[in-house]
Design an enzyme around this catalytic site. Structure first.
Site, PDB file in Angstrom:
ATOM      1  N   GLN A 105       0.839  -1.208   0.000  1.00 44.95           N
ATOM      2  CA  GLN A 105       0.000   0.000   0.000  1.00 44.95           C
ATOM      3  C   GLN A 105       0.874   1.259   0.000  1.00 44.95           C
ATOM      4  O   GLN A 105       1.876   1.295   0.719  1.00 44.95           O
ATOM      5  CB  GLN A 105      -0.918   0.013   1.225  1.00 44.95           C
ATOM      6  CG  GLN A 105      -1.942  -1.117   1.245  1.00 44.95           C
ATOM      7  CD  GLN A 105      -3.109  -0.892   0.310  1.00 44.95           C
ATOM      8  OE1 GLN A 105      -3.206   0.128  -0.378  1.00 44.95           O
ATOM      9  NE2 GLN A 105      -4.005  -1.864   0.256  1.00 44.95           N
ATOM     10  N   TYR A 159      -6.304 -12.212  -2.251  1.00 41.65           N
ATOM     11  CA  TYR A 159      -5.519 -11.075  -2.773  1.00 41.65           C
ATOM     12  C   TYR A 159      -4.630 -10.554  -1.634  1.00 41.65           C
ATOM     13  O   TYR A 159      -4.676  -9.378  -1.282  1.00 41.65           O
ATOM     14  CB  TYR A 159      -6.423  -9.966  -3.318  1.00 41.65           C
ATOM     15  CG  TYR A 159      -7.492 -10.464  -4.256  1.00 41.65           C
ATOM     16  CD1 TYR A 159      -7.242 -10.556  -5.624  1.00 41.65           C
ATOM     17  CD2 TYR A 159      -8.732 -10.881  -3.775  1.00 41.65           C
ATOM     18  CE1 TYR A 159      -8.214 -11.038  -6.488  1.00 41.65           C
ATOM     19  CE2 TYR A 159      -9.697 -11.365  -4.632  1.00 41.65           C
ATOM     20  CZ  TYR A 159      -9.447 -11.440  -5.986  1.00 41.65           C
ATOM     21  OH  TYR A 159     -10.411 -11.922  -6.830  1.00 41.65           O
ATOM     22  N   ASP A 193      -9.519  -8.215  -1.056  1.00 41.12           N
ATOM     23  CA  ASP A 193      -8.906  -6.918  -1.372  1.00 41.12           C
ATOM     24  C   ASP A 193      -8.431  -6.970  -2.826  1.00 41.12           C
ATOM     25  O   ASP A 193      -7.232  -6.936  -3.098  1.00 41.12           O
ATOM     26  CB  ASP A 193      -7.735  -6.684  -0.399  1.00 41.12           C
ATOM     27  CG  ASP A 193      -7.089  -5.317  -0.566  1.00 41.12           C
ATOM     28  OD1 ASP A 193      -7.587  -4.506  -1.372  1.00 41.12           O
ATOM     29  OD2 ASP A 193      -6.074  -5.062   0.113  1.00 41.12           O
ATOM     30  N   CYS A 231     -10.596  -0.774  -4.112  1.00 45.02           N
ATOM     31  CA  CYS A 231      -9.959   0.445  -4.627  1.00 45.02           C
ATOM     32  C   CYS A 231     -10.726   0.957  -5.843  1.00 45.02           C
ATOM     33  O   CYS A 231     -10.252   1.837  -6.547  1.00 45.02           O
ATOM     34  CB  CYS A 231      -8.497   0.179  -4.972  1.00 45.02           C
ATOM     35  SG  CYS A 231      -8.273  -1.125  -6.177  1.00 45.02           S
TER      36      CYS A 231
END
Ligand code: SAH
Length: 455
Positions: free
Chosen positions: A285, A314, A383, A410
């Protein structure tokens, strides 16, 4: 087919009604939408029509007649031009509302009645990125770093990247100057010539370690030793210097092969009290402060007591898996990048965690394996990348039926699509919490908790 009510090169005055997910102002002329860069809701603007398509058009702002109270003076026009900070003209509290509103609108379109909480923002929304991938091109006969203009590959030379850790910006300038000193050329895409394509830098927010990777077109880089010595002399924080080979005609930044020039082949950083090693090809990240906020929300939503079997799909280098493993019986991670899985396994050892195991593979394939094994899953953490969950993944969820799901996203468009599909299996999303991981940009990250209806 009705004719568009505007023509190219026409000038007119419009009122901005909304912002698109790309941060463009939307005006309507007899119901026909016009998209205008650098225009904000509530503003009255004079525009020049640039392009007219069947269903919509683009116009350019000529004069601001009435400004929004949320308008900010841009820090630097280049940040809009390059898309580094496309929302820099919008005050930060309004950026946070914009992100919440974007998710709400997408939910409405899917008829989803899921509350979206106010976006959690940063106290100081700049200088946050812990990673840079900076293109190197020849400009006036020398290697130059900067960023591409939006929707192009024209380099705008830049030294201050505004949303990046300033120490990373400084490191890029050091490397650029060394390239110049030793006459090492930047890449030319049209001719497929030149030595250095990109400079990748990662800096540990907590560890202060720094990794520099030069993405090159050949392993035979002249003056390699001088370069290494120069970097080490100027930047004592650097713990890793690597080469990555990318000799293909492609927009993909990194190639598959890396070589160590000095130091270690990974970076170390900390998150939520765990230590992580991160290889150059592994995902990590980019906003470490907000990552802790995001993960804390995800872990809270999981409501772990120590007895649960968790799937972390993920899983990357295992950041969420290892944070959850401390409060669960066992965590199964799955991730497609082999280097990231190797990191995740090493990270489990590094932190003394023996109840997390990791598989290399596609999440959709592993989910089907776990479905066939009837793994008793209590919590499913996902994710995924921007494209969201694969259909096969969702179908396997429909058979495994974990009572709880946490969805870190996201991309709210695929999130809304997937929540709709999961609702068909009885999954009710209780709420979505946006967390601003990318201030000044239009990217939207969020965490959503889902529970399975008992009936
Ligand atoms: N949860 C991690 C990583 C999230 S990013 C973290 O917070 O750091 C998404 C990850 O999904 C990336 O590591 C990417 O390599 C991986 N990925 C992409 N497509 C995949 C797929 N089909 N199956 C499994 N992993 C995938």
């Amino acid at each position: 087919m009705a004719k568009a009510p505007v023509v190219k090169n026409q000038e007119l005055t419009v009122t901005i009604l909304d912002l698109t997910y790309e941060g463009m102002g939307v005006a309507k002329v007899d119901g026909f939408p016009l998209f205008i860069e650098n225009a904000l809701p509530g503003e009255e603007v004079q525009v020049h029509v640039l392009k007219v398509e069947k269903q919509y058009g683009f116009a350019k702002l000529v004069k601001l007649l009435k400004a929004s109270p949320d308008r900010q003076v841009p820090v630097d026009k280049a940040y809009t031009q390059t898309g580094i900070a496309p929302l820099q003209h919008l005050a930060y509290p309004a950026q946070l509302k914009f992100k919440q509103h974007q998710i709400e609108e997408l939910y409405q379109k899917q008829n989803l009645a899921v509350p979206v909480l106010p976006t959690l923002g940063m106290a100081d929304p700049k200088g946050y990125r812990n990673k840079a991938q900076i293109p190197v091109r020849q400009v006036n006969g020398q290697a130059t770093t900067g960023f591409f203009k939006r929707r192009s590959h024209d380099l705008v030379p830049l030294e201050d990247f505004y949303i990046q850790d300033p120490k990373i910006d400084a490191a890029v300038v050091v490397v650029r100057d060394l390239l110049r000193q030793y006459g090492l050329t930047g890449y030319d895409e049209t001719k497929n010539t030149g030595l250095v394509r990109h400079i990748m830098v990662r800096r540990g927010y907590f560890s202060h370690e720094m990794m520099i990777v030069l993405v090159v077109t050949t392993w035979a880089l002249p003056h390699q030793d001088d370069l290494v010595a120069g970097i080490q002399a100027a930047l004592p924080e650097v713990t890793s210097i690597m080469l990555n080979l990318n000799d293909k005609r492609t927009n993909v930044i990194m190639g598959r092969k890396t070589r160590l020039l000095a130091g270690r082949s990974y970076l170390t950083d900390q998150l939520l009290g765990n230590t992580f090693q991160i290889s150059p090809l592994s995902f990590y990240q980019v906003n470490p402060q907000q990552t802790e906020v995001l993960y804390t929300k995800a872990i809270e939503a999981a409501g772990l007591t120590g007895k649960e079997t968790v799937i972390d799909a993920y899983s990357g280098i295992g950041t969420i898996s290892l944070a959850m493993a401390k409060h669960a019986k066992h965590v199964y991670g799955v991730e497609i990048v082999p280097e990231a899985v190797a990191d995740a396994r090493q990270n489990a050892r590094l932190n003394g965690i023996d109840n997390a195991t990791f598989e290399v593979g596609k999440a959709e394939d592993l989910m089907q394996t776990w479905r066939d094994q009837q793994l008793p899953v209590d919590v499913l953490m996902v994710d995924p990348p921007r494209k969201g969950l694969a259909k096969e993944f969702i179908d396997a969820v429909g058979v495994l039926l974990p009572p709880k799901m946490i969805y870190v996203s996201c991309n709210p468009a695929t999130l809304a699509r997937d929540l709709k599909a999961l609702a068909a299996f009885g999954y009710q999303a209780t709420q979505t919490q946006p967390v601003d991981m990318f201030p000044q940009t239009t990217s939207i990250e969020s965490v959503t908790a889902l529970t399975l209806n008992a009936d």
